[in-house]
Design a protein around this motif. Sequence first.
Motif, mmCIF file in Angstrom:
data_model
loop_
_atom_site.group_PDB
_atom_site.id
_atom_site.type_symbol
_atom_site.label_atom_id
_atom_site.label_comp_id
_atom_site.label_asym_id
_atom_site.label_seq_id
_atom_site.Cartn_x
_atom_site.Cartn_y
_atom_site.Cartn_z
ATOM 1 N N UNK A 116 0.825 -1.372 -0.109
ATOM 2 C CA UNK A 116 0.108 -0.056 -0.024
ATOM 3 C C UNK A 116 0.917 1.281 -0.090
ATOM 4 N N UNK A 117 1.955 1.125 0.731
ATOM 5 C CA UNK A 117 2.717 2.469 0.818
ATOM 6 C C UNK A 117 3.515 2.692 -0.409
ATOM 7 N N UNK A 118 4.128 1.467 -1.258
ATOM 8 C CA UNK A 118 4.607 1.787 -2.383
ATOM 9 C C UNK A 118 3.532 2.363 -3.684
ATOM 10 N N UNK A 119 2.673 1.647 -3.508
ATOM 11 C CA UNK A 119 1.212 2.005 -4.133
ATOM 12 C C UNK A 119 1.270 3.635 -4.147
ATOM 13 N N UNK A 120 1.193 4.093 -2.984
ATOM 14 C CA UNK A 120 0.987 5.658 -2.630
ATOM 15 C C UNK A 120 1.922 6.473 -3.244
ATOM 16 N N UNK A 121 3.122 6.011 -2.961
ATOM 17 C CA UNK A 121 4.295 6.621 -3.266
ATOM 18 C C UNK A 121 4.434 6.823 -4.747
ATOM 19 N N UNK A 122 4.210 5.827 -5.494
ATOM 20 C CA UNK A 122 4.418 5.882 -6.842
ATOM 21 C C UNK A 122 3.444 6.590 -7.760
ATOM 22 N N UNK A 123 2.223 6.275 -6.921
ATOM 23 C CA UNK A 123 0.962 7.276 -7.730
ATOM 24 C C UNK A 123 1.215 8.794 -7.607
ATOM 25 N N UNK A 124 1.839 9.233 -6.413
ATOM 26 C CA UNK A 124 2.184 10.582 -6.063
ATOM 27 C C UNK A 124 3.213 11.267 -7.209
ATOM 28 N N UNK A 125 4.128 10.419 -7.219
ATOM 29 C CA UNK A 125 5.247 10.777 -8.219
ATOM 30 C C UNK A 125 4.604 10.796 -9.581
#
Length: 322
Positions: free
Chosen positions: A176-185
């Motif tokens: 979930x954290x990787x999902x959030x960071x990559x979508x923000x980028x």
Amino acid sequence: MRLKLVPKDSHWDFFSTTKITLGMSSLAVVASVILFFVMGLNFGIDFKGGTTIRTDSEVAVDVGAYRDALTPLNLGDVSITEIFDPTNPDQHAAQIRIQAQEGAESVSIEMITSVKEALLATDSSLTFPEVTSVGPKVSGELVQTAILAVVVAIAAVLFYIWLRFEWQFSVGAVTALVHDVLLTIGVFSVLQIKFDLAIIAALLTIVGYSLNDTVVVFDRVRENLRRYKKKPLRDVLNQSINETLSRTMMTSVTTLIALISLFILGGDVIRGFVFAMIWGVIVGTYSSVFVASAVLLKLGVKRDWSKEGNNPDAPTTQEAQA
């Protein structure tokens, strides 16, 4: 009459569309990675290098007038920030950051002179006590340090959740954290919003916010796994998410109200940071429910969480104390 964002006894099935939500999230992550490599990020001065000029004045700082004076010089990315010193309320200082020019280590002496003359035309009392430059080498080191900070934060989360729960929970939370960071980028890449150290701070804050939501859900999942040892894992997850949904929505909505107010009224200096936070709260809330829990369901989890008895309907420790 109290405001209720969700019904008191909600019984929504959050896994009826798991294939759709996980598929959309996977596509969004892949698209974000592709956009990052194709379009890149609009790096700010922190990552490009440039020159910082500090000004002192006898009168109040007028950021708008400074910006209007520098616009005709075509300096590229210029950041103007008023400096507040609580110990010296009579101080009127500002910090002006100018990106490095093409093919140059920093802003040239001639350009700095032109900047000073343009600013003096708006305020003859201005002085320039400090002029510093950030070269490409330093900015490159900042990029490496920023990436390391995000990676270390996610790795620490992986280890913490692993110790507190089980490895399946840890994998779900980190996914979930990787999902959030990559979508923000990905969003910053599409919109070409300036990406600087403040956005790295926002990414780390998003990691903490999303983790907090996920841990609240997982903690309730663990309680219900102790209580309902024979209930299917899907039903336990659905019940746990529904029981924490009111808290999740209330936290997200109140946070968004404050962030949207800052986005509208806070000015240009913090707008990029606040935008990243708004986006992060939205995707963080989504991933806590539809990504972390879905991954946990796919991986499965052990059911013998407690040795406190074999009765599947036995109360939890918290209920016994109540």
